[in-house]
Scaffold this active site. Structure first.
Site, PDB file in Angstrom:
ATOM      1  N   SER A   9       1.780  -1.789 -21.974  1.00 46.00           N
ATOM      2  CA  SER A   9       0.859  -0.654 -21.931  1.00 46.00           C
ATOM      3  C   SER A   9       0.337  -0.465 -20.511  1.00 46.00           C
ATOM      4  CB  SER A   9      -0.299  -0.901 -22.912  1.00 46.00           C
ATOM      5  OG  SER A   9      -1.049   0.272 -23.081  1.00 46.00           O
ATOM      6  N   ASN A  10      -0.756   0.241 -20.340  1.00 44.43           N
ATOM      7  CA  ASN A  10      -1.362   0.437 -19.013  1.00 44.43           C
ATOM      8  C   ASN A  10      -2.873   0.532 -19.169  1.00 44.43           C
ATOM      9  OD1 ASN A  10      -2.118   3.327 -19.434  1.00 44.43           O
ATOM     10  ND2 ASN A  10       0.100   3.480 -19.688  1.00 44.43           N
TER      11      ASN A  10
END
Ligand code: PMT
Length: 398
Positions: free
Chosen positions: A208-209
């Site tokens: 993810s980020n």
């Protein structure tokens, strides 16, 4: 703008409470009707008599009304108000508003209010800068309330810096500006994407980020304030979205693709601020991948590009805006995305700029149009950036 408006003024404990007297006078001068709610501790800073005389109305502090033997109804006060202004707002009351704590008349009224809420924080430098206070300011903005930022200057403690409640004249100006009815997006369907996506490799791990969704939620709040019918497709975020926005939560890039493409055909304006993962694991393991003695490689496959798909199938009259998060050759890369994804505008933000990009409550963006026109904006709160982006879009649409 304030003529005949019913203004409910909440005053909390701060040395800046003396400025509430000027604020009441200015509201009255502008033709508004004013009622004041004072917290118990605020009475140490400004008297109910002064505020009652200036507002020409009784001042409310307690539920029980000693004079009539009746009670001061928080619901009636909240329903009465066209706007609720809390100035000065102390760190204590602010934290309680964020948490939904309701231990006095002001907070109960706040929780019952359906009208726009403006808040003007006032506190000393160290308090104002504490991350928890900044987080609470952000949370109130994300709930759709309007911040009247504290100014800089000499503080009551003798320290110099941010934390002074904005001057009453400027508070009135900001409220008036905000109160101008804005129906610039009335009748328009707006699709906004926000937040990160999660690409699972097994039931416990994902790629993810750091996107928090703040930029996209700010855009959704602003678009709905302008009368737009807003759908917000968002990845996993902690923020709450206001009821005026139709929220469609998703987890993965594939889910975001499906959701966005469902609303896309009927949308007039599309603003894609989500940080969508470009790749996902080639395979999703059914159970947790076990650690072994050897190294582990993960095969990734490309996710579909939602924005590009939209650009390729866009109809006449649809206005398509993308974001570009860059770390180098910013303008060149953003321009490439503008062209390859067939966008009308791209909003460039760079991780090189302090206070810009992921998770901050601020952003520094450059708007780049298909025509080549460019507008570089200074660092601002994400709510203000959202306003600037939508101002530009509305100017183009009209
Ligand atoms: O959420 P916050 O914490 O407030 O942070 C805001 C933000 C930094 C996430 C936001 O301002 C931002 O820059 N969003 C875009 C981030 C990004 O993924 O940029 P990109 O340059 O990789 O993608 C370009 C555009 O294509 C974006 O509009 C993106 O939504 C879109 N895209 C990307 C990949 C993909 N598979 N599908 C897409 O639609």
């Amino acid at each position: 703008m304030l003529h005949n408006k019913k203004v409910l003024l909440g005053v909390t404990a701060s040395i800046a409470a003396y400025k509430a007297t000027y604020l009441v006078r200015l509201f009255i001068k502008a033709g508004a009707e004013v009622r004041v709610i004072l917290t118990e501790s605020a009475k140490d800073f400004v008297t109910p008599l002064t505020l009652s005389t200036l507002s020409k109305n009784p001042v409310y502090s307690e539920y029980f009304n000693g004079k009539t033997g009746g009670w001061n109804s928080h619901v009636e006060l909240a329903e009465w108000a066209d706007i609720f202004v809390i100035a000065p707002l102390s760190a204590n009351t602010m934290a309680k508003m964020v948490q939904g704590i309701c231990d006095n008349l002001l907070l109960a009224t706040y929780l019952s209010a359906r009208c726009p809420v403006f808040f003007a924080p006032a506190m000393d430098l160290e308090m104002y800068q504490k991350p928890i206070v900044q987080e609470n300011i952000e949370s109130l903005q994300m709930m759709g309330h309007i911040l009247i930022p504290a100014g800089s200057g000499e503080l009551a403690s003798g320290l110099e810096g941010e934390g002074r409640m904005e001057e009453p004249e400027n508070i009135i100006k900001q409220i008036e500006q905000y109160s101008i009815p804005d129906n610039s997006l009335k009748g328009k369907k707006i699709l906004i994407s926000a937040g990160p996506t999660r690409e699972y490799l097994d039931p416990v791990r994902y790629i993810s980020n750091h996107s928090s969704g703040k930029m996209g939620v700010s855009l959704a709040i602003e678009a709905s304030r302008r009368g737009g019918e807003v759908t917000l497709v968002h990845g996993p975020i902690k923020l709450k979205t206001p009821p005026s926005v139709k929220a469609h939560p998703v987890v993965s890039a594939d889910e975001m693709f499906e959701a966005c493409m469902k609303y896309f055909p009927e949308s007039d304006v599309i603003v894609m601020s989500a940080a969508v993962a470009d790749y996902k694991p080639a395979q999703l393991a059914v159970s947790k991948i076990k650690k072994s003695d050897s190294d582990f490689s993960l095969a990734l496959v490309k996710n579909r590009d939602i924005l590009k798909t939209m650009g390729e199938s866009k109809k006449e009259g649809q206005y398509l805006v993308g974001f570009a998060l860059e770390t180098e050759n910013e303008r060149e890369n953003a321009n490439k995305k503008l062209v390859s994804k067939k966008l009308d505008m791209i909003v460039l933000n760079s991780l090189k700029d302090e206070g810009a990009g992921f998770d901050h409550s601020t952003n520094k963006v450059t708007l780049i149009k298909r025509s080549g026109a460019m507008l570089e904006l200074p660092l601002k709160s994400k709510s203000e950036v959202a306003r600037d982006i939508l101002n530009d879009i509305c100017r183009t649409l009209i």
